[in-house]
Design a protein around this motif. Sequence first.
Motif, mmCIF file in Angstrom:
data_model
loop_
_atom_site.group_PDB
_atom_site.id
_atom_site.type_symbol
_atom_site.label_atom_id
_atom_site.label_comp_id
_atom_site.label_asym_id
_atom_site.label_seq_id
_atom_site.Cartn_x
_atom_site.Cartn_y
_atom_site.Cartn_z
ATOM 1 N N THR A 1 0.825 -1.209 0.000
ATOM 2 C CA THR A 1 0.000 0.000 0.000
ATOM 3 C C THR A 1 0.858 1.258 0.000
ATOM 4 O O THR A 1 0.583 2.224 -0.732
ATOM 5 N N SER A 2 1.903 1.255 0.797
ATOM 6 C CA SER A 2 2.805 2.412 0.856
ATOM 7 C C SER A 2 3.502 2.635 -0.481
ATOM 8 O O SER A 2 3.644 3.784 -0.933
ATOM 9 N N SER B 1 -7.991 3.016 -7.672
ATOM 10 C CA SER B 1 -7.560 3.833 -6.546
ATOM 11 C C SER B 1 -6.999 2.903 -5.475
ATOM 12 O O SER B 1 -7.225 1.686 -5.512
ATOM 13 N N PRO B 2 -6.266 3.447 -4.505
ATOM 14 C CA PRO B 2 -5.725 2.596 -3.433
ATOM 15 C C PRO B 2 -6.791 1.878 -2.614
ATOM 16 O O PRO B 2 -6.469 0.926 -1.903
ATOM 17 N N LEU C 1 1.045 4.205 -2.971
ATOM 18 C CA LEU C 1 0.818 5.621 -2.677
ATOM 19 C C LEU C 1 2.023 6.480 -3.067
ATOM 20 O O LEU C 1 1.859 7.609 -3.551
ATOM 21 N N GLY D 1 0.299 7.751 -6.113
ATOM 22 C CA GLY D 1 -0.514 8.709 -5.374
ATOM 23 C C GLY D 1 -1.876 8.143 -5.020
ATOM 24 O O GLY D 1 -2.197 6.991 -5.329
ATOM 25 N N GLY D 2 -2.690 8.974 -4.365
ATOM 26 C CA GLY D 2 -3.990 8.501 -3.906
ATOM 27 C C GLY D 2 -5.156 8.928 -4.760
ATOM 28 O O GLY D 2 -6.314 8.669 -4.415
#
Length: 290
Positions: A107-108, A214-215, A111, A115-116
């Motif tokens: 996840t990191s 998207s995340p 991002l 990006g988010g």
Amino acid sequence: MRYTLELVYSGVAIGAIYGLMAMAFAMTYKATGLLNFAQGELGMLIAYISWSISTALGSSTWALVGGALLSSIVLGLLIERFIMRKMIGQPVFSAVLVTVGLGVIITSVVLMIWGGEQQRVDVQYASDIVVFAGLRMRVSQIAVIVVLLLALALTHVFFRYSRFGIAMRAVAADARTASLMGISVSRVQAVAWATSSVLAGLAGLFFAVSFELSPSIFTLGLKSFPATVFGGLDAVIGSGASGIFIGVFENLVGGYVAPLLKEIAGFLMILVILMVRPFGMFGQKDIERV
């Protein structure tokens, strides 16, 4: 009646995505006895990678699908070889925590790189409407249902008739005995991780095409987990089929009871199932819970 059919149709479509992800959970568990709680994050990462490949090559549908398949196989093999293989012989709880940490890392990374912001995945014909029996469905919804059915059929043939599938069943039953009989346990587990990654990647990709990239896609793993428990942690085909049931059940609860209950309907269902059949609807009674 029409409203009910619309809820069922859309529930089958989202349930097919749940089914692919649930099969990914069950595939890993069946071969290794381990639940990979980074499954949703892995599907998210594969969706982003395939979208980037497709965008770089001019938004080609084949590039999107090919990128998803290739990246998922590579990621699955790398995770098994350099992370999970190191955990062989360690307590199961420790290995499960490694997958949780892996999910946080993925996840990191997503991002930091992408990006988010929400992105749109453009696939030719995906948003086109097909009218069937007076009901409207998008091509992407029909496609994911077809892919799930194909995955279920191929899985059945693989486990029942292929030598490698029989070897995987042997490893799942007793890895030590299978090893003594000349079966390469490490190779079987590598294939299981790669296959699981492909299933998770397809689920993430279809979700991105049908809704958004998207995340937040990582939550797909959490929402699909009830289907795995419902079908049985060691029942790959049962978990895939249960995804459709969970998807339809969620839609009916959201449509007729309360929209807010839709998010937890699957978990309420598995609470009931676990009290009646702790091993799932299609699982084996002697499986070991994590």
